[in-house]
Design a protein around this motif. Structure first.
Motif, short mmCIF file in Angstrom:
data_model
loop_
_atom_site.label_atom_id
_atom_site.label_comp_id
_atom_site.label_asym_id
_atom_site.label_seq_id
_atom_site.Cartn_x
_atom_site.Cartn_y
_atom_site.Cartn_z
N ARG A 73 4.54 -16.06 -2.14
CA ARG A 73 3.64 -15.48 -1.64
C ARG A 73 3.01 -14.47 -1.97
O ARG A 73 3.08 -13.84 -3.11
CB ARG A 73 5.08 -14.82 -0.62
CG ARG A 73 5.59 -15.28 0.15
CD ARG A 73 6.70 -14.49 1.18
NE ARG A 73 7.58 -15.42 1.66
CZ ARG A 73 7.80 -16.58 2.68
NH1 ARG A 73 5.92 -16.80 2.58
NH2 ARG A 73 8.44 -16.49 3.09
N THR A 74 1.67 -13.67 -1.08
CA THR A 74 0.79 -12.97 -1.18
C THR A 74 1.13 -11.82 -2.06
O THR A 74 1.98 -10.86 -1.23
CB THR A 74 -0.53 -13.03 -0.83
OG1 THR A 74 -0.24 -12.73 0.55
CG2 THR A 74 -1.19 -14.48 -0.46
N GLY A 75 0.30 -11.12 -2.98
CA GLY A 75 0.92 -10.22 -3.58
C GLY A 75 1.17 -9.93 -5.32
O GLY A 75 1.50 -11.33 -5.89
N SER A 76 1.08 -8.89 -5.59
CA SER A 76 1.43 -8.33 -7.04
C SER A 76 2.34 -8.82 -7.67
O SER A 76 2.89 -9.32 -9.16
CB SER A 76 0.51 -7.47 -7.41
OG SER A 76 0.99 -6.65 -6.68
N GLN A 135 -2.81 -21.11 -5.62
CA GLN A 135 -1.38 -19.97 -5.59
C GLN A 135 -1.23 -21.17 -3.65
O GLN A 135 -1.97 -20.64 -2.45
CB GLN A 135 -1.60 -19.39 -4.88
CG GLN A 135 -0.81 -18.27 -4.88
CD GLN A 135 -0.04 -17.02 -4.85
OE1 GLN A 135 -0.99 -16.39 -6.01
NE2 GLN A 135 0.25 -15.92 -4.16
N LEU A 136 0.00 -21.58 -3.40
CA LEU A 136 0.61 -22.25 -2.31
C LEU A 136 1.26 -21.40 -1.43
O LEU A 136 2.14 -20.40 -2.21
CB LEU A 136 0.66 -23.45 -2.62
CG LEU A 136 0.14 -24.22 -2.68
CD1 LEU A 136 0.76 -25.71 -2.92
CD2 LEU A 136 -1.10 -24.71 -2.13
N ASP A 137 1.56 -21.46 -0.30
CA ASP A 137 2.87 -20.20 -0.09
C ASP A 137 4.29 -21.40 -0.21
O ASP A 137 4.41 -22.16 0.29
CB ASP A 137 2.27 -20.59 2.15
CG ASP A 137 3.24 -19.71 2.43
OD1 ASP A 137 5.05 -19.85 3.00
OD2 ASP A 137 3.61 -18.51 2.85
N PRO A 138 4.85 -20.82 -0.34
CA PRO A 138 6.32 -21.14 -0.42
C PRO A 138 7.11 -22.16 0.45
O PRO A 138 7.88 -22.87 1.16
CB PRO A 138 7.70 -19.80 -0.95
CG PRO A 138 6.47 -18.78 -0.93
CD PRO A 138 5.35 -18.78 -0.68
N GLY A 139 6.38 -21.83 1.81
CA GLY A 139 6.78 -22.50 3.33
C GLY A 139 6.43 -23.95 2.94
O GLY A 139 6.95 -24.58 3.72
N LEU A 140 5.36 -24.07 2.17
CA LEU A 140 5.14 -25.45 1.71
C LEU A 140 5.72 -25.88 0.61
O LEU A 140 5.42 -27.66 0.12
CB LEU A 140 3.70 -25.62 1.50
CG LEU A 140 2.54 -24.90 2.05
CD1 LEU A 140 1.00 -25.11 1.92
CD2 LEU A 140 2.72 -25.97 3.82
#
Length: 150
Positions: A73-76, A135-140
């Motif tokens: 997910r986006t974020g550090s 960077q891909l979303d974990p939903g993918l």
């Protein structure tokens, strides 16, 4: 600007009787969305006018590079869900390192895994470091079973 019911009341049987459902719905839709439709049409017209200039450059086809694929997910401070890699030669994907879940791994273990992955890729393809990171979303995440997908 009228709703469909108001327009039918004004122009239907009780009104001036010019309402034609075969035509009026699409005309109303076009009137509501004409800015977006015209913008898309204009962009396609401009793209068609552009000249496409192919450049043949043999060394480009011989370049082998790796792309690190991180499901996160986006974020550090978000944890890494899964990690994998792709190997490209020129403009073609030639191999993949299937993603693995990183659940339960501490950051040092993730870095160790990436280092081990690079060791294998250097041995097989001469890739010493990744050219880029995606960077891909974990939903993918395509791994099954997956904690996010039941």
């Amino acid at each position: 600007m009228l709703s469909a019911e108001q327009a039918q009341a004004l122009h239907g049987k009780e009104g001036d009787d010019c309402w034609n459902p075969a035509v009026c719905y699409s005309r109303r839709s076009y009137a509501r969305h004409r800015d977006r439709i015209n913008q898309t049409r204009s962009r396609k017209r401009k793209e068609g006018e552009l000249e496409h200039i192919p450049v043949q450059f043999e060394p480009l086809n011989q370049v082998v590079f790796g792309v690190l694929v991180v499901y996160r997910r986006t974020g550090s401070d978000t944890p890494v869900h899964a990690i994998g890699a792709e190997i490209w030669q020129g403009q073609e994907k030639v191999a993949i390192v299937p993603p693995v879940h990183c659940a339960g791994m501490v950051p040092s273990q993730v870095h160790t895994y990436v280092g081990k992955m690079l060791g294998v890729l250097e041995e097989r393809y001469g890739v010493r470091k990744f050219a880029s990171q995606t960077q891909l979303d974990p939903g993918l995440c395509a791994i099954r079973p997956c904690p996010l997908h039941g």
